[in-house]
Each structure stands twice: as C-alpha cells, then as structure tokens.
Design an enzyme around this catalytic site. Structure first.
Site, PDB file in Angstrom:
ATOM      1  N   LYS A  37       0.820  -1.215   0.000  1.00 24.98           N
ATOM      2  CA  LYS A  37       0.000   0.000   0.000  1.00 24.98           C
ATOM      3  C   LYS A  37       0.857   1.269   0.000  1.00 24.98           C
ATOM      4  O   LYS A  37       0.537   2.231  -0.698  1.00 24.98           O
ATOM      5  CB  LYS A  37      -0.968   0.004   1.174  1.00 24.98           C
ATOM      6  CG  LYS A  37      -0.319   0.055   2.536  1.00 24.98           C
ATOM      7  CD  LYS A  37      -1.363   0.134   3.631  1.00 24.98           C
ATOM      8  CE  LYS A  37      -0.704   0.122   5.002  1.00 24.98           C
ATOM      9  NZ  LYS A  37       0.252   1.213   5.211  1.00 24.98           N
ATOM     10  N   THR A  38       1.961   1.257   0.777  1.00 21.22           N
ATOM     11  CA  THR A  38       2.821   2.444   0.814  1.00 21.22           C
ATOM     12  C   THR A  38       3.514   2.639  -0.531  1.00 21.22           C
ATOM     13  O   THR A  38       3.674   3.770  -1.004  1.00 21.22           O
ATOM     14  CB  THR A  38       3.859   2.317   1.946  1.00 21.22           C
ATOM     15  OG1 THR A  38       3.181   2.077   3.181  1.00 21.22           O
ATOM     16  CG2 THR A  38       4.689   3.576   2.066  1.00 21.22           C
ATOM     17  N   ASP A 221      -2.551   7.633   4.343  1.00 19.82           N
ATOM     18  CA  ASP A 221      -2.137   6.248   4.588  1.00 19.82           C
ATOM     19  C   ASP A 221      -2.757   5.768   5.900  1.00 19.82           C
ATOM     20  O   ASP A 221      -3.108   6.574   6.767  1.00 19.82           O
ATOM     21  CB  ASP A 221      -0.609   6.193   4.671  1.00 19.82           C
ATOM     22  CG  ASP A 221      -0.060   4.783   4.524  1.00 19.82           C
ATOM     23  OD1 ASP A 221      -0.843   3.859   4.225  1.00 19.82           O
ATOM     24  OD2 ASP A 221       1.156   4.602   4.715  1.00 19.82           O
ATOM     25  N   GLU A 222      -2.883   4.458   6.063  1.00 22.74           N
ATOM     26  CA  GLU A 222      -3.410   3.854   7.297  1.00 22.74           C
ATOM     27  C   GLU A 222      -4.763   4.468   7.674  1.00 22.74           C
ATOM     28  O   GLU A 222      -5.033   4.782   8.837  1.00 22.74           O
ATOM     29  CB  GLU A 222      -2.412   4.033   8.462  1.00 22.74           C
ATOM     30  CG  GLU A 222      -1.016   3.503   8.199  1.00 22.74           C
ATOM     31  CD  GLU A 222      -0.925   1.983   8.270  1.00 22.74           C
ATOM     32  OE1 GLU A 222      -1.972   1.323   8.420  1.00 22.74           O
ATOM     33  OE2 GLU A 222       0.199   1.458   8.160  1.00 22.74           O
ATOM     34  N   GLN A 252      -6.933  -4.235  10.031  1.00 21.03           N
ATOM     35  CA  GLN A 252      -5.791  -3.839  10.851  1.00 21.03           C
ATOM     36  C   GLN A 252      -6.085  -2.599  11.701  1.00 21.03           C
ATOM     37  O   GLN A 252      -5.173  -1.900  12.134  1.00 21.03           O
ATOM     38  CB  GLN A 252      -4.570  -3.587   9.966  1.00 21.03           C
ATOM     39  CG  GLN A 252      -4.106  -4.819   9.214  1.00 21.03           C
ATOM     40  CD  GLN A 252      -2.818  -4.570   8.447  1.00 21.03           C
ATOM     41  OE1 GLN A 252      -1.764  -4.333   9.014  1.00 21.03           O
ATOM     42  NE2 GLN A 252      -2.908  -4.634   7.128  1.00 21.03           N
ATOM     43  N   ARG A 591       3.093  -9.433  10.732  1.00 28.11           N
ATOM     44  CA  ARG A 591       4.409  -8.777  10.787  1.00 28.11           C
ATOM     45  C   ARG A 591       5.504  -9.752  10.349  1.00 28.11           C
ATOM     46  O   ARG A 591       6.612  -9.331  10.021  1.00 28.11           O
ATOM     47  CB  ARG A 591       4.746  -8.309  12.203  1.00 28.11           C
ATOM     48  CG  ARG A 591       3.819  -7.286  12.867  1.00 28.11           C
ATOM     49  CD  ARG A 591       3.496  -6.111  12.006  1.00 28.11           C
ATOM     50  NE  ARG A 591       2.270  -6.340  11.261  1.00 28.11           N
ATOM     51  CZ  ARG A 591       1.941  -5.693  10.150  1.00 28.11           C
ATOM     52  NH1 ARG A 591       2.754  -4.805   9.638  1.00 28.11           N
ATOM     53  NH2 ARG A 591       0.810  -5.957   9.525  1.00 28.11           N
TER      54      ARG A 591
END
Length: 710
Positions: A37-38, A221-222, A252, A591
C-alpha cells in the site's frame, strides 16, 4: 511512454496501477497486509508530480508516524530523482502544528505556542483540581486526562460535553479550568492540534477555500486508524476539493482505545459521492502458511469488508506453538530459540517478541540478559521523558513561548535558585499580566527582598535576552544554555551521555530538514513517537503488538496467547472488543515474513499469585494444518530449576570461582559488585549491582564479564 509511466507498468500489479493512475475524485483503496500500500501511495505521488505536472506544494500526504513519513519522502525522492522538500508529507499532528503556526491567532492564541506532552497535561489537570478546591484523593488525574483526550478524539470541545451525573459535572468543571490554564500559558495538547485546525476551517470560509486550493490532492495512509476528529478534519479540508485518496485495511484497525474506528473506513463511500474502490490483494511479505492462517483468523470478525488476500510466496514452515509451564519457561524457550535462529544466520534485528501488555516484557528481558542476547525495548522509559532532557527542553520552550509557566517552573528548579511555591505563584501572576517574561521578572525584582534570589533572577534575565537572539541557530542556542547554566556540572556522569545524544538529535534534525530554527526543532521533537526512535542495530525487538503496527520482521514470536491476556480480560464482555483483539492478533501475525511462533503458559503469576490459564480462543480459530505444536512432557515433576529446554548443555561441571562482594566489569553495564551467586545446574549466573544501571542477572557461561576494580 514517460519514465514514470514506464516504471509504474514495470513495478506494479494491475490493481496497484489502477490506484496510481486514478486522477479525479475520491478513491478508496482496501490494501491487505503486505500488499504494497505504501508503495502504491508513493508511486501515485510520483505520477502526479512527474506525469500530471502537479506542483509538490499542492500535494498533502498524511500518515501516522514520522518514521513512515520519512520513508515515504525518501521513496518519492528516489523515484523522481529530484528534491521534494516543499511537499507536505507528515503525520496528522505535524501537519496541523504547521498550519497552526500560521493560523492559530484566529482562535486567540499566539503562534509561538507550546505543545504539551501527556505528563505536562496531567500537571495542569492537577493544578485545575487544586484551583477548584476539589479533593485530590477523589480524582485520578490520569483518568481525567484520558476522558478529556477521548472527548477531543471525537472532534468535540468542552461546550459539546454533556455530563450524565455529579461526577461528570465535576469532570466538566476540571475540563473548563484545564482549558483556561492552557490558554493563559499559550499551551496546546496533542488533541488540540487536530481540532483547532478543523475549527478554523469550519469558521473561516476564506481559509477553508485557501487550504482546499492549496492541497489539490490529499493522500492518507493507514486510513483505518483515523478517529472521528481526524475524519472531521479531512471533511473540512475537502470541502471545495474532492481529490482525496485513502488507503488502509479495516482488518488492521487496532486503536479503538485512542478513539479510532474501522467503521470510518467502511463508511467512506457514504462520506463522498462517486467513490471508486480498489482492492490490493497480493501479499508480498509473508509466506503462504502465514497468510492463510491469518485469513482463517480474521474471517471470524463480522464487522469487516469482505476482500481477497493471497500470498505471492508459496509454501512456508508451519507456525510453531510452544506450550510453556509458566512465564519463566516461556521466556527461556523464546530466548533459546532466538539464539538458534542467530546461529542459523538470522540477525537479531530481524527478530521480534510481541506481547499484549508492557508488563509481559520483564521475563524476556531477564532471560535475554542471562543468555547475553542484545535487545531493544520499545515503550520503556522514553528518551524525551528523562529528567535531564525535559529540563533542557524547558529552557528551549520558554524561549519560544514566554507564557509557558510549566517550562519556566522547571527552569527555575534546575539548577535550583531558591524560588519557592509562593514566589513562583507571584511570577505566574505577573506572567499573565505582562507582555513579556523579562517585564514579568523585573516586576518580581521590585517585590522580592531576597538578595540571592534577586541575583539569580537578574542573571537569568541577562542570559534569557541573549538566548532570545539565538533562535535561528538551535545548536548554538543549546550550547549557550548549557554553558551559561553550568548544566553539565549539575548532573551525574551517566546523564551527560543523554545530553550528548540530544546534540546528535539536533544535528540529525538540521541535516534532515535543512532548518536550524528553534520553533521547527521543537515542533519536530514534540511529535516523535516510540516507533520513530527504533534504531537499526543488531538487537532483538521487544514491543507490544500496538507498537509493531507497520513494521515487519523475518521472525516473530507472539507470546502470552491466553484467555484474559490475549484477548485481554477487559474485552471479554463485548463482541466489538473481541473483534478488536482479533484484529490485533491478525496484525501481529502479519508482521512475520518467514517464521512465526506462538506461545502460551499453563500457569502465569499475576499480582504475586500463580493462576492456571486457558489457551486463547483465537488458537482454535486457526486450522491445525497450519500449526506444529511443541510441548514439554507435562507428566514430569517440574520445579523452577529445570524449566529449561533439555537441549541446553548441562553446566554442572562449570567451575564457579567468583565471590560475593567481588567487583567485575561488563561491556554494556560497566562496573558492578556481585551480590549473589546462583549455582543453577543448567545456567549458573551472578546477581550484580551495577549502581545506576540497576541489579542484573548475568550468565556465567554466556556473558563476557571481567574482574576489575573501578
């Protein structure tokens, strides 16, 4: 085809390209864990600048940590091979602080405001309770701070708070007094940064149009982690311009305790018209085993967007589940396994131990020390909370904001100049009424008849006027403060190292930003989080799952998977809270890139009492096909001395020739005195008092210790 379009078609998959090439109108991107995504967001920024010729000044990219913002900026620079320093890339709070430095006078504040940390906010709450003559024992300042912060995280102000009972009526009075005291000192808390910008934009249409035109493209973002206050801010910023791109993963969303809600992401389509939706479903981070196990966990949540996710990396080892006798056994297993992983070629820095609560770290720290495994603890004593750092920061803050009575009080208490509570109350009285700190202190000289205090204040005024002229060179300013106050002469040697490290931070700031100004530096450090300070040295990372968000490791140990711990006992009565806990475990699992370990203990000591625990319900939600159990032989009669793995080499024959009271030297902790020798047949160790470093347990076999007097 242009350079940027060429790399977009070369580096991105179909859905990533679709998100990058979208231009007009709102876009919602559901990006599964590890789906890039980033990368997608940074390529979109590069596309806007290079292909569509959008001025970088007209793009706003928002994320949740300074570390993520720096990485994003670096990636965009590398893609474009040009300077983008003028582009607005940062956190919600840093972006709002920057706007308020220009616009806060519209709310009756001065532009040189101070941003409070939590400790300072709690001090003002204490003062508010005292000013209202309320019984301090009846209130918890921490709870009131949390309540105020929660109200503000909803995008609400004091006038919006409607008490439900007498206790909440008292809280509202404290809230009102808290705001009054903050305004007198030109002080803002973290939540004010968001709400004040929203208030300015909603009340001033000229500024609303200005910032809508300035930020022609907004990227967030996020997005799953935004709270209602941040949601209201984005609505205010897009009032006249709807080019908003948001990317995140509702699976998330793990910051409900801060007011965040995954439902804000799920309702994005209701907030804007003609929303285009893109799904990023290819996980590039984790093995197929980890991805599929995580999917099987998270599908048990009812409140979520149904979306595909599959792994690019096929296969992968099964998740290892270790069943420990207790927390000591659990920690020893994890640390021993980490040693094995290191010997197999995996660096310590690529290994993380994740736990639900900070209190769980102790046994892992102790085992790491005993077995000489280097580690970093994220969320321990924060660098900027150390007394000597807060003291030097107080000097800097009072130079920028002359009304900051909290910082002034610290300044007058270090080094101490004999000013007591009554005298300082007089200083605060004049500080509210005079136009400058110098004028305030000159008034004090007229009413105080103490020669020593008057000499100290006179000297401070002289230094203060000199320091005020050095605000454009923060490095020189700090040097002058330290020299003029004999700062280093008044602190212990080990604390001097922290001041030297503070100089390193100043240099890093000036190198990174190009700015040497005091106000820029204070804004920068006031918004740093724990995760921003993680170094890259070869150490195992110990942290809560909440702190691990956005990070990745080759190997992850998720420990303490027991009912009442993970999921936490406070969540057990609410389906919504259980879903939050399940998302938390999903984040922890994703992670890991290659290796994933679970542990739970049959017995765990809480409040000094051993309790027998059930394994976490979440373990039953992951199919057995993905898990390999590693359990000890429970039929054996275990005691505290043989909780260790049978494969650890026996040390019965290891000669112990140390004596109690003997002085030794350790590479990390320095000189210390042996206060106890523990002849554990599996791992004999010394208990050593290292003075300011505390009492440590040091393995005789695994640690490099030497004899020697200090």
């Amino acid at each position: 085809m242009s350079h940027i379009k060429n790399i977009i078609y070369k580096d991105l998959n179909e859905n990533q390209r679709k998100a990058v090439l979208h231009v007009e109108g709102p876009l919602l991107v559901f990006a599964g864990a590890g789906s890039g995504k980033t990368k997608t967001l940074t390529y979109r920024v590069a596309y806007l600048i290079e292909e569509l010729k959008i001025n970088p000044k007209n793009i706003l990219a928002v994320t949740f940590t300074n570390k993520a913002a720096e990485e994003m900026k670096e990636r965009i620079k590398n893609l474009l091979n040009k300077n983008i320093d003028f582009m607005w890339i940062g956190t919600f709070h840093s972006m709002c602080a920057r706007i308020l430095r220009e616009e806060i006078d519209h709310l009756g504040y001065s532009k040189n405001f101070t941003i409070l940390d939590e400790d300072d906010s709690i001090k003002i709450i204490d003062e508010s309770i005292k000013n209202l003559d309320m019984p301090k024992s009846y209130f918890s300042s921490q709870e009131i701070f949390n309540k105020i912060s929660f109200i503000k995280s909803r995008g609400l102000f004091i006038e919006d708070y409607i008490p439900r009972d007498g206790y909440e009526e008292a809280i509202k009075k404290i809230f009102i007094k808290y705001e009054e005291i903050k305004k007198r000192g030109n002080l803002l808390d973290f939540d004010d940064l968001i709400n004040f910008v929203t208030k300015i934009l909603n009340e001033n249409d000229i500024l609303s149009r200005h910032y809508s035109n300035k930020f022609k493209f907004i990227l967030v973002d996020e997005y799953q982690d935004i709270n209602p206050a941040q949601h209201k801010l984005l609505k205010a910023m897009t009032k006249y311009n709807k080019n908003i791109f948001v990317v995140g993963d509702d699976d998330q969303s793990i910051y409900k305790f801060r007011g965040s809600s995954s439902e804000l992401m799920l309702s994005f389509k209701d907030d804007f018209e003609k929303v285009e939706v893109v799904y990023l479903s290819e996980n590039y981070r984790s093995t197929e085993t980890i991805v599929n196990a995580s999917k099987n966990l998270i599908i048990n949540n009812k409140t979520r967007e149904e979306k595909p996710l599959y792994a690019i990396k096929s296969g992968g080892d099964k998740i290892k589940l270790y069943i420990a006798i207790n927390e000591i056994d659990e920690a020893r297993f994890v640390i021993k396994k980490i040693i094995e992983l290191k010997e197999s070629g995996i660096n310590f820095s690529q290994i993380a131990i994740l736990y639900r609560t900070n209190a769980q770290s102790r046994t892992f720290e102790e085992s790491a020390i005993i077995f000489n495994v280097p580690y970093r603890l994220v969320g321990g004593i924060k660098f900027y909370q150390r007394k000597e750092i807060k003291d030097i920061l107080s000097y800097l803050r009072i130079i920028l904001n002359e009304k900051d009575f909290l910082s002034l009080e610290r300044v007058f208490n270090f080094p101490k100049i004999g000013i007591g509570e009554k005298t300082f109350d007089k200083i605060k009285y004049f500080l509210e009424r005079e136009s400058s700190l110098t004028e305030c202190l000159e008034k004090i000289l007229e009413v105080i008849n103490n020669k020593k205090i008057n000499e100290s204040i006179t000297k401070f005024i002289k230094n203060y006027n000199k320091w005020k002229n050095l605000q454009d060179n923060v490095f020189e300013l700090i040097n002058e403060i330290i020299n003029d106050t004999q700062f280093l002469e008044n602190i212990e040697d080990e604390k001097k190292e922290n001041i030297y490290e503070f100089f390193n931070i100043v240099k890093e700031f000036t190198d990174r930003t190009g700015s040497t100004k005091l106000d820029d530096f204070l804004s920068y450090i006031s918004l740093i989080s724990d995760v921003d300070t993680i170094d890259s040295s070869d150490k195992v990372t110990l942290m809560t799952v909440h702190s691990a968000k956005g990070l990745e490791f080759n190997t992850v140990f998720i420990v303490g998977l027991e009912e009442g711990l993970f999921p936490h006992y406070r969540s057990l009565m609410s389906n919504g809270d259980i879903e939050e806990e399940r998302r938390l475990l999903y984040v922890a699992m994703t992670r890991a890139k290659e290796n994933l370990y679970f542990t739970y203990s049959i017995r765990r000591t809480r409040r000094g009492v051993p309790e027998f625990l059930d394994p976490s319900r979440f373990l039953n939600e992951i199919p057995e096909d993905f898990i390999e159990k590693i359990s000890i032989n429970l039929e054996r009669n275990f005691d505290k001395q043989n909780f260790y793995d049978e494969n650890i080499e026996s040390k019965e024959n290891l000669k112990i020739d140390y004596k109690t009271g003997e002085m030794i030297y350790h590479d990390e902790f320095g000189y210390g005195k042996i206060i106890e020798i523990v002849n554990d047949k599996l791992n004999p160790y010394l208990v050593i008092n290292f003075g300011n470093e505390g009492i440590k347990k040091i393995s005789i076999k695994y640690s490099n210790i030497k004899r020697g007097e200090q």
